[in-house]
Design an enzyme around this catalytic site. Structure first.
Site, mmCIF file in Angstrom:
data_model
loop_
_atom_site.group_PDB
_atom_site.id
_atom_site.type_symbol
_atom_site.label_atom_id
_atom_site.label_comp_id
_atom_site.label_asym_id
_atom_site.label_seq_id
_atom_site.Cartn_x
_atom_site.Cartn_y
_atom_site.Cartn_z
ATOM 1 N N GLY A 15 0.789 -1.223 0.000
ATOM 2 C CA GLY A 15 0.000 0.000 0.000
ATOM 3 C C GLY A 15 0.817 1.266 0.000
ATOM 4 N N HIS A 33 18.553 10.697 -12.944
ATOM 5 C CA HIS A 33 17.857 9.448 -12.634
ATOM 6 C C HIS A 33 17.001 9.603 -11.378
ATOM 7 C CE1 HIS A 33 20.585 6.587 -15.135
ATOM 8 N NE2 HIS A 33 19.440 6.830 -15.761
ATOM 9 N N HIS A 37 18.172 9.680 -7.883
ATOM 10 C CA HIS A 37 18.961 10.846 -7.461
ATOM 11 C C HIS A 37 18.135 12.125 -7.353
ATOM 12 C CE1 HIS A 37 22.894 8.779 -7.817
ATOM 13 N NE2 HIS A 37 22.129 7.970 -8.522
ATOM 14 N N ASP A 40 31.127 5.605 -7.230
ATOM 15 C CA ASP A 40 30.053 4.656 -7.587
ATOM 16 C C ASP A 40 30.521 3.201 -7.481
ATOM 17 O OD1 ASP A 40 28.075 3.175 -8.896
ATOM 18 O OD2 ASP A 40 28.151 4.327 -10.757
ATOM 19 N N HIS A 82 21.564 -4.759 -24.296
ATOM 20 C CA HIS A 82 21.541 -3.748 -23.232
ATOM 21 C C HIS A 82 22.944 -3.670 -22.641
ATOM 22 C CE1 HIS A 82 20.595 -1.476 -19.692
ATOM 23 N NE2 HIS A 82 21.041 -2.424 -18.914
ATOM 24 N N GLY A 132 25.068 1.152 -17.196
ATOM 25 C CA GLY A 132 25.523 2.539 -17.120
ATOM 26 C C GLY A 132 26.586 2.741 -16.061
ATOM 27 N N HIS A 133 26.984 1.649 -15.394
ATOM 28 C CA HIS A 133 27.930 1.780 -14.278
ATOM 29 C C HIS A 133 29.273 1.122 -14.583
ATOM 30 C CE1 HIS A 133 24.880 3.403 -11.529
ATOM 31 N NE2 HIS A 133 24.045 2.600 -12.157
ATOM 32 N N HIS A 192 26.892 4.256 -3.455
ATOM 33 C CA HIS A 192 25.988 3.700 -4.470
ATOM 34 C C HIS A 192 26.176 2.195 -4.640
ATOM 35 C CE1 HIS A 192 23.478 3.701 -8.095
ATOM 36 N NE2 HIS A 192 23.153 4.935 -7.820
HETATM 37 ZN ZN LIG Z 1 21.948 5.963 -9.266
HETATM 38 ZN ZN LIG Z 2 22.168 6.899 -12.508
#
Ligand SMILES: [Zn+2]
Ligand SMILES: [Zn+2]
Length: 538
Positions: free
Chosen positions: A28, A55, A58, A175, A345, A348-349, A371
């Site tokens: 809920g 994103h 963030h 990161d 795909h 992104g890291h 992160h």
């Molecule tokens: Zn992030």
């Molecule tokens: Zn990001």
């Protein structure tokens, strides 16, 4: 949720303010945001919110932060446009002070001088921060990978990072998401051969689902579609608004005459159509989930279509995503998903080698991995150990609520700060609830609970009998017999208006019944009972 504060004396700057979608056990609750109590307590000291990129994890918490304290925000134009979109939803755009910065810009806020450094990531216009304080320089990488060939040709500014490293960096925050992956993360461009192959083979429609914020990905889809003579339609609210924003900022180039209106998809020649749909994670109400069960007005999957999942499967969503893919497969579509070479795909890291590269360029005195889950943070901390011979004095694995104190003598963990998560019902600022347990307890004590019970035949999807509704502490059933009768009809209508696949999907039906019944009961009584649909498979 990726929010941290840097304080020197009486001045505080905040880096990012994210949010997350709740795990299933937070029944809920719609949104979880950080608890900004520390910042509210030190309201008069908070000078700025600095954003690394756009994103949700963030920027998603910004409306909730701004409702507690109005603080000027600094970010790149595209990041701020995404923030504005969020603020618009809460009608807060007017109150916000948004300051646009470009990579390479330097600004001074109190005792801090901040330089924005371009990095590469799965979303465009991402930056790292170099924050010069009276004690030394703090580098915060934000989310990044070192993409040598980004589709927009905007390279990671490794030079500037190295220059800071050469002059000496006090603290690095970096990161840690992909510390478990060896080697290098592939460039965004690596997906292009895969897309070319898909477009080359496809005899009918190509339907691609990816994150709407993946501008690099969308650009390549548009380019390949143009090359293969297909028109492109965008489906889904976020897909449409984000592509429009990116286009307005010149970050997404849309070839002439390529766009196809959603209402024209089904009447166009299938071999000339590509549709990009939001909802990669099988979210029950997303465009892709609806397309998968023929309940979207603009698109149905047909035999021979190609359906591509160009995104990662976020842990926890496997069931919903695979269920969606099963629906698509049942309709005779070709499915493209998962790991393959060339990839459909890319992450992104940064992987291990890129993380080492950044560590080696920055060579900080102190290091805090950010992160990631605890195991990833500690692995990233270990990864820096070779720098101990090169000036690294200490690493700190920090958890939510931890503080790090740095002075002339060195760095050490400081007192913990009380933080929790804030659960928000239906995304409204007035619906903040302290904690999920308290929320449940409050709901139960003030508004009671309602248990709609319905039997659905798991093979035919037909309802068996009339729904029952049991409640405690809500309203007197006798005095409200009429309303409860109507409530039963609401439940019945929800089931009847769903198609067979939705009906045989317990999770989807529970969510739909909960949403519809909640709307009805709130309207009737202005109360918000705890609603827990029970679906009996018969
Ligand atoms: Zn992030
Ligand atoms: Zn990001």
């Amino acid at each position: 949720m990726n929010s941290m504060a840097i304080r020197y004396g009486d001045d505080i700057v905040v880096v990012d303010a994210g949010m997350m979608f709740p795990e299933a056990e937070l029944l809920g609750v719609d949104i979880v945001t950080p608890d900004f109590a520390y910042l509210v307590e030190h309201k008069e000291k908070v000078r700025a919110l600095l954003l690394t990129h756009g994103h949700e994890d963030h920027i998603g918490g910004i409306p909730f932060l701004l409702s507690a304290l109005n603080v000027p925000i600094y970010g790149t134009a595209f990041t701020l446009a995404l923030v504005e979109r969020r603020l618009d939803e809460h009608e807060m755009t007017k109150e916000a002070t948004l300051n646009t910065v470009k990579p390479g810009d330097k600004i001074t806020i109190g005792p801090f001088q901040i330089e924005f450094i371009r990095v590469t990531h799965s979303i465009v216009s991402s930056v790292a921060l170099a924050i010069t304080t009276p004690l030394g320089v703090i580098i915060h990488t934000g989310d990044f990978k070192v993409d040598p060939t980004p589709t927009d040709n905007e390279l990671f500014d490794l030079h500037t990072l190295a220059e800071y490293g050469k002059r000496g960096v006090l603290l690095l925050l970096s990161d840690s998401t992909n510390v478990d992956r060896s080697g290098y993360t592939e460039s965004e461009r690596a997906v292009r051969p895969r897309f070319e192959d898909i477009f080359n083979r496809a005899e009918r429609r190509v339907i691609i689902t990816c994150f709407s914020s993946s501008i690099h990905r969308l650009q390549q889809i548009l380019d390949v579609a143009a090359e293969y003579g297909r028109k492109v339609a965008f489906l889904g609210r976020s897909m449409n608004s984000v592509t429009e924003i990116a286009h307005n900022f010149g970050l997404l180039h849309i070839p002439d005459n390529i766009l196809l209106r959603p209402q024209d998809i089904m009447s166009s020649l299938p071999a000339k159509v590509c549709v990009v749909v939001s909802g990669t994670q099988g979210e029950p109400m997303s465009a892709m989930s609806r397309v998968a069960v023929d309940s979207h007005k603009s698109l149905s999957v047909e035999r021979g279509d190609t359906v591509v999942l160009s995104s990662r499967i976020i842990p926890g969503n496997e069931k919903a995503i695979y269920r969606m893919m099963d629906h698509v497969a049942r309709r005779g579509a070709q499915l493209v998903y998962g790991s393959m070479n060339p990839p459909v795909h890319v992450s992104g890291h940064a992987s291990v080698e890129e993380l080492k590269l950044v560590l080696n360029l920055v060579r900080p005195r102190f290091f805090v991995p950010v992160h990631g889950e605890y195991r990833q943070l500690s692995k990233h901390a270990m990864l820096a150990s070779h720098l101990r011979h090169l000036g690294l004095e200490d690493t700190f694995v920090m958890e939510t609520g931890d503080s790090l104190e740095i002075d002339k003598k060195g760095a050490r963990k400081g007192p913990r700060i009380a933080v929790g998560r804030v659960c928000i019902d239906s995304g409204s600022l007035d619906d903040i609830v302290d904690d999920v347990v308290i929320r449940d307890r409050r709901h139960l004590s003030e508004d009671g609970f309602v248990l709609p019970i319905i039997a659905i035949n798991k093979h035919s999807g037909k309802t068996e009998g009339v729904p029952e509704i049991v409640s405690r502490g809500f309203v007197s059933m006798d005095d409200n017999a009429e309303m409860m009768k109507e409530a039963r009809q609401v439940v019945l209508r929800t089931v009847e208006n769903s198609n067979t696949e939705e009906r045989t999907d317990r999770g989807v039906m529970q969510e739909k019944i909960r949403a519809d019944l909640k709307r009805f009961l709130v309207k009737q009584t202005s109360r918000r009972p705890f609603i827990m649909p029970v679906i009996l498979d018969v």
